[in-house]
Design an enzyme around this catalytic site. Structure first.
Site, PDB file in Angstrom:
ATOM      1  N   LEU A  94       0.780  -1.235   0.000  1.00  0.00           N
ATOM      2  CA  LEU A  94       0.000   0.000   0.000  1.00  0.00           C
ATOM      3  C   LEU A  94       0.815   1.291   0.000  1.00  0.00           C
ATOM      4  O   LEU A  94       0.262   2.371  -0.201  1.00  0.00           O
ATOM      5  CB  LEU A  94      -0.968   0.008   1.203  1.00  0.00           C
ATOM      6  CG  LEU A  94      -2.143  -0.957   1.060  1.00  0.00           C
ATOM      7  CD1 LEU A  94      -3.044  -0.886   2.294  1.00  0.00           C
ATOM      8  CD2 LEU A  94      -2.956  -0.658  -0.195  1.00  0.00           C
ATOM      9  N   HIS A 113      -3.357  -4.853  -9.978  1.00  0.00           N
ATOM     10  CA  HIS A 113      -4.402  -3.875  -9.649  1.00  0.00           C
ATOM     11  C   HIS A 113      -5.773  -4.505  -9.928  1.00  0.00           C
ATOM     12  O   HIS A 113      -5.972  -5.095 -10.985  1.00  0.00           O
ATOM     13  CB  HIS A 113      -4.217  -2.597 -10.483  1.00  0.00           C
ATOM     14  CG  HIS A 113      -5.221  -1.555 -10.119  1.00  0.00           C
ATOM     15  ND1 HIS A 113      -5.102  -0.771  -8.986  1.00  0.00           N
ATOM     16  CD2 HIS A 113      -6.385  -1.196 -10.705  1.00  0.00           C
ATOM     17  CE1 HIS A 113      -6.157   0.028  -8.900  1.00  0.00           C
ATOM     18  NE2 HIS A 113      -6.942  -0.206  -9.938  1.00  0.00           N
ATOM     19  N   GLU A 184      -6.864 -12.079 -10.277  1.00  0.00           N
ATOM     20  CA  GLU A 184      -5.569 -11.735  -9.664  1.00  0.00           C
ATOM     21  C   GLU A 184      -4.673 -12.944  -9.448  1.00  0.00           C
ATOM     22  O   GLU A 184      -3.490 -12.933  -9.795  1.00  0.00           O
ATOM     23  CB  GLU A 184      -5.791 -11.024  -8.328  1.00  0.00           C
ATOM     24  CG  GLU A 184      -6.473  -9.681  -8.480  1.00  0.00           C
ATOM     25  CD  GLU A 184      -6.663  -8.985  -7.148  1.00  0.00           C
ATOM     26  OE1 GLU A 184      -5.762  -9.027  -6.297  1.00  0.00           O
ATOM     27  OE2 GLU A 184      -7.741  -8.383  -6.954  1.00  0.00           O
TER      28      GLU A 184
HETATM   29  C1  GRF Z   1      -5.534  -7.155  -3.936  1.00  0.00           C
HETATM   30  O1  GRF Z   1      -6.862  -6.850  -4.200  1.00  0.00           O
HETATM   31  C2  GRF Z   1      -4.639  -6.464  -4.940  1.00  0.00           C
HETATM   32  O2  GRF Z   1      -5.225  -6.343  -6.192  1.00  0.00           O
HETATM   33  C3  GRF Z   1      -4.462  -5.116  -4.335  1.00  0.00           C
HETATM   34  O3  GRF Z   1      -4.430  -5.357  -2.942  1.00  0.00           O
HETATM   35  C4  GRF Z   1      -5.088  -6.579  -2.618  1.00  0.00           C
HETATM   36  C5  GRF Z   1      -4.111  -7.446  -1.882  1.00  0.00           C
HETATM   37  O4  GRF Z   1      -4.665  -8.577  -1.294  1.00  0.00           O
HETATM   38  N1  GRF Z   1      -3.343  -4.437  -4.936  1.00  0.00           N
HETATM   39  P1  GRF Z   1      -3.743  -9.697  -0.673  1.00  0.00           P
HETATM   40  O5  GRF Z   1      -2.902  -9.079   0.428  1.00  0.00           O
HETATM   41  O6  GRF Z   1      -2.870 -10.272  -1.762  1.00  0.00           O
HETATM   42  O7  GRF Z   1      -4.663 -10.736  -0.130  1.00  0.00           O
END
Ligand code: GRF
Length: 206
Positions: A94, A113, A184
């Site tokens: 983040l 993303h 993802e």
């Molecule tokens: C995911 O939704 C990703 O796309 C975004 O942050 C979230 C991370 O989730 N950038 P995690 O920590 O991998 O479970």
């Protein structure tokens, strides 16, 4: 066999994308790269636990401990050097990295993303907010994008995208989960393998 590309994964939360990469490594779908380092911006991230369970060195580099973005990046760079990292993967990380940092690693930082860039992307579009805005706008298709990171938030070269249907009755939470499961966790390991492969090819050509 040649040494694999050495991968660092940077996280802030649950680490399900990190897990998808680790699972792909185990399954052999990632064979050109190996995760050797995990860096978290939060000391409470469950991703740290996942790293530990997988026997991977993991560090929390937090605002609380390091104070400024400059100091945070200094520590991150020193870890990346210490572990001889070839490829950095932002998997839910983040902290927005500075242009100085991103310029150091052209085409060597990946980000996932949770939308089809350029929709619902850029400053302020992270986490549930992305899915809230998609639902508010009434799009029928959303998805995820994996891209290289440059100095523009979500603005680097797109590597791959995958579409996901928005269904009647979706809440931001339900949509977030579907985008993770269908897009993802598929896209990110695939991109880690293809960029790692590219790194090995370049190395072999030297
Ligand atoms: C995911 O939704 C990703 O796309 C975004 O942050 C979230 C991370 O989730 N950038 P995690 O920590 O991998 O479970």
């Amino acid at each position: 066999m040649n040494e694999k590309a050495r991968v660092a994964v940077m996280v802030s939360g649950g680490g399900t994308n990190l897990q998808a990469i680790l699972d792909a490594e185990k399954a052999g779908t990632i064979r050109s790269g190996e995760v050797v380092l995990v860096i978290s911006s939060s000391s409470k991230a469950y991703a740290l636990e996942r790293a530990k369970l997988a026997g991977i060195d993991a560090y929390a580099v937090t605002k609380k401990k390091y104070g400024t973005l400059e100091k945070i990046e200094e520590k991150v760079v020193s870890l990346l050097q210490e572990y001889r990292i070839d490829l950095i993967v932002l998997a839910g990380f983040l902290t927005v990295l500075s242009p100085d940092f991103t310029a150091r690693y052209p085409r060597r930082i990946l980000n996932i993303h949770p939308s089809l860039i350029p929709s619902f992307s850029g400053d302020g579009f992270y986490g549930l907010r992305v899915h809230e805005e998609a639902l508010k706008r009434g799009v029928k298709i959303t998805g995820a994008t994996v891209h290289f990171v440059n100095e523009i938030t979500d603005g680097g070269e797109i590597i791959d995208q995958k579409a996901v249907n928005v269904l009647p009755g979706d809440t931001p939470e339900i949509l977030q989960k579907r985008v993770m499961e269908e897009a993802e966790w598929v896209l990110l390991p695939k991109a880690v393998e293809s960029v790692s492969q590219e790194i090995l090819n370049l190395r072999a050509a030297l």
